[in-house]
Design a protein around this motif. Sequence first.
Motif, PDB file in Angstrom:
ATOM      1  N   GLU A  18       0.810  -1.210   0.000  1.00 17.91           N
ATOM      2  CA  GLU A  18       0.000   0.000   0.000  1.00 17.91           C
ATOM      3  C   GLU A  18       0.845   1.264   0.000  1.00 17.91           C
ATOM      4  N   THR A  32       0.822   5.331   0.876  1.00 11.97           N
ATOM      5  CA  THR A  32       0.120   6.129   1.869  1.00 11.97           C
ATOM      6  C   THR A  32      -1.160   6.665   1.226  1.00 11.97           C
ATOM      7  N   GLU A  73      -4.667   9.002   1.753  1.00 12.91           N
ATOM      8  CA  GLU A  73      -5.320  10.035   2.542  1.00 12.91           C
ATOM      9  C   GLU A  73      -6.718  10.290   1.996  1.00 12.91           C
ATOM     10  N   GLU A 133      -6.771  13.392   5.824  1.00 14.61           N
ATOM     11  CA  GLU A 133      -6.491  12.489   6.948  1.00 14.61           C
ATOM     12  C   GLU A 133      -6.028  11.145   6.414  1.00 14.61           C
ATOM     13  N   LYS A 134      -4.969  10.626   7.027  1.00 14.99           N
ATOM     14  CA  LYS A 134      -4.409   9.349   6.586  1.00 14.99           C
ATOM     15  C   LYS A 134      -5.347   8.199   6.928  1.00 14.99           C
ATOM     16  N   LEU A 135      -5.550   7.309   5.969  1.00 11.60           N
ATOM     17  CA  LEU A 135      -6.345   6.106   6.198  1.00 11.60           C
ATOM     18  C   LEU A 135      -5.433   4.989   6.700  1.00 11.60           C
ATOM     19  N   ASN A 136      -5.998   4.087   7.471  1.00 17.17           N
ATOM     20  CA  ASN A 136      -5.217   2.965   7.981  1.00 17.17           C
ATOM     21  C   ASN A 136      -4.819   2.007   6.876  1.00 17.17           C
ATOM     22  N   ASN A 137      -5.723   1.783   5.916  1.00 17.56           N
ATOM     23  CA  ASN A 137      -5.452   0.865   4.820  1.00 17.56           C
ATOM     24  C   ASN A 137      -6.468   1.094   3.696  1.00 17.56           C
ATOM     25  N   TYR A 138      -6.247   0.403   2.596  1.00 20.18           N
ATOM     26  CA  TYR A 138      -7.103   0.622   1.431  1.00 20.18           C
ATOM     27  C   TYR A 138      -8.517   0.086   1.632  1.00 20.18           C
ATOM     28  N   GLN A 179     -10.427   0.895   3.859  1.00 23.83           N
ATOM     29  CA  GLN A 179     -11.256   2.012   4.293  1.00 23.83           C
ATOM     30  C   GLN A 179     -11.840   2.798   3.125  1.00 23.83           C
ATOM     31  N   PHE A 208     -14.618   4.092   4.956  1.00 24.51           N
ATOM     32  CA  PHE A 208     -14.430   5.475   5.390  1.00 24.51           C
ATOM     33  C   PHE A 208     -15.287   6.397   4.538  1.00 24.51           C
ATOM     34  N   THR A 219     -10.004  10.691  -2.230  1.00 27.11           N
ATOM     35  CA  THR A 219      -8.825  10.113  -1.593  1.00 27.11           C
ATOM     36  C   THR A 219      -7.648  10.273  -2.543  1.00 27.11           C
TER      37      THR A 219
END
Length: 529
Positions: free
Chosen positions: A54, A56, A58, A75-80, A82, A86, A229
């Motif tokens: 992945e 980075t 956002e 804002e940064k997402l934890n992983n794809y 989301q 998200f 994103t």
Amino acid sequence: MIEQPLPCKSKENVNVKAVFIQQLQNKYKLQYDAIRPIPYIRDKMYNVKSIFVESTIEALLFNDQFDDSDTGSWEKLNNYHQLLKFDSSNSSRKIVQGDPGYGKSTLTLQMAYDWSTKQTYSPLCEKEILILLRLRQLFGITSIYRAIRLFLLPRDTIINETDIKDILQKSSSAVVILDGFDEYPHQDGENLTDVNRIIAGNMFQEFHVIVCSRPLSMPGQIPPRTQRTRLNGFDRRAQQVYIQKAVTNNTEVAEKIHSRLKENPVLGDFCQVPLFFVMFAHMTKENEKFQAVNSATSFFRHVISCFHSHLQNKVSDENVKHYKIFENDHTNLDELSFQVLSSNQEITWTKDELRVHIGDQFYDYYVRLGILCEEEIFDSSIDEFSSEVSPYRVDVHFYHKLFCEWYAAHHLSRLAENMNFLKLKKLLRKLDLFELHYVFRFACGLNAEAARKILKHLNSVKGGEQFAILCTLEQSGKFTDIKENVSQLCSEAIHLCRDDSRVLQRSTIQLMIIASRNEVSLNRKHAGR
């Protein structure tokens, strides 16, 4: 000779929906099982899961006081995963933006893998249907159902467009991924197509829709507060993960790669782009001399050299001599590349027309290299059920847009060397500096006289100063050649603005890193805003 579509078989006693889903999964498997990190190594392919790392990611958080999608903070997402969860905007539409080489298409293949194999870690395992379309293939095709049948189902499928429409209308949950909006032939919206309706929210309103595109070619007609994103490239952690997954488990080799990137800010910046880091990591493992590159130009020159060397090592001495001519003289390809980048930037040709431009033998050689890639395209102007003429044709594009920029830069360097400054300045206005900055950088790295004139132009345009310094660095890769320019830049206010292009932001940061590494003082009082 391309095969003709076969007549449909009987659908009696067949679960059409199950057949449809199985055929989609079969199509995606062909794609995600055939990843080539190094395109010229055709006998070594990877499953996307074995190499996917992945970037980075956002997401743009909206400010409730505004409706403008550009208003808010990232804002940064934890992983794809989301991307499917998200949603601060309550929108079923998502835009994934990323510069060329940032892994948008690889991400979509990972999603196709997750859905096809029902990976429980992914929200996609709960989705009934996933549609993944490459938009560059859809020239002249206005119906989404026709596009699905032509590009995602086998030629002899029993399923027709009416079946597809019925299946999707009755689907309990579906995800539609539209990859490469920047390459979509009908992105201007003048031809009303289902793709444009879907993006605008006038079709498939209950479906989860993901549109991938370059930042400078974003869809215009999108529902208010569509979730945006962006992919920001590889950080050190992502680079380490990729090396361990796809290159080597040898920690010493991995550390050598990272130390070289850390020592050279230009190379380090270049390798934030996942595509180039992948090539760098694989190539440097095979040849440590590759680590010695010190500019974007020398990096890419070595990449091109590896393409040629790999193929020429496999052929007879007589052919090598013949191929050396094609390696060293690519004037026609240079000119053609420059023409498309300075006009409509549609860097795709039919196989027949490209052969006419560059010659049959040259064409065959560059396809074998992997620099030019063939792709089967449906020609909507031909009756698909005709028994005389195939409705499919072969189109050709560069493996990556940067290869087009490389060859275009050769043409620009020759023009700039022999053209007076006023004519050159008029010509350079046709090139978008922020989108095609590597054309400028490569041209300066290839030709010192051309660089002198190009630098003069860059220093006269807004935002061109940072690029001018980087272009100077291309000529030798030595900090001493740009120390005075960097010192001057850092003695004044250094601004990093949200409204600046991502390329300009990265270039400014890169110059600040170069200054720091070489102990040039920054104007701390005014730096950043």
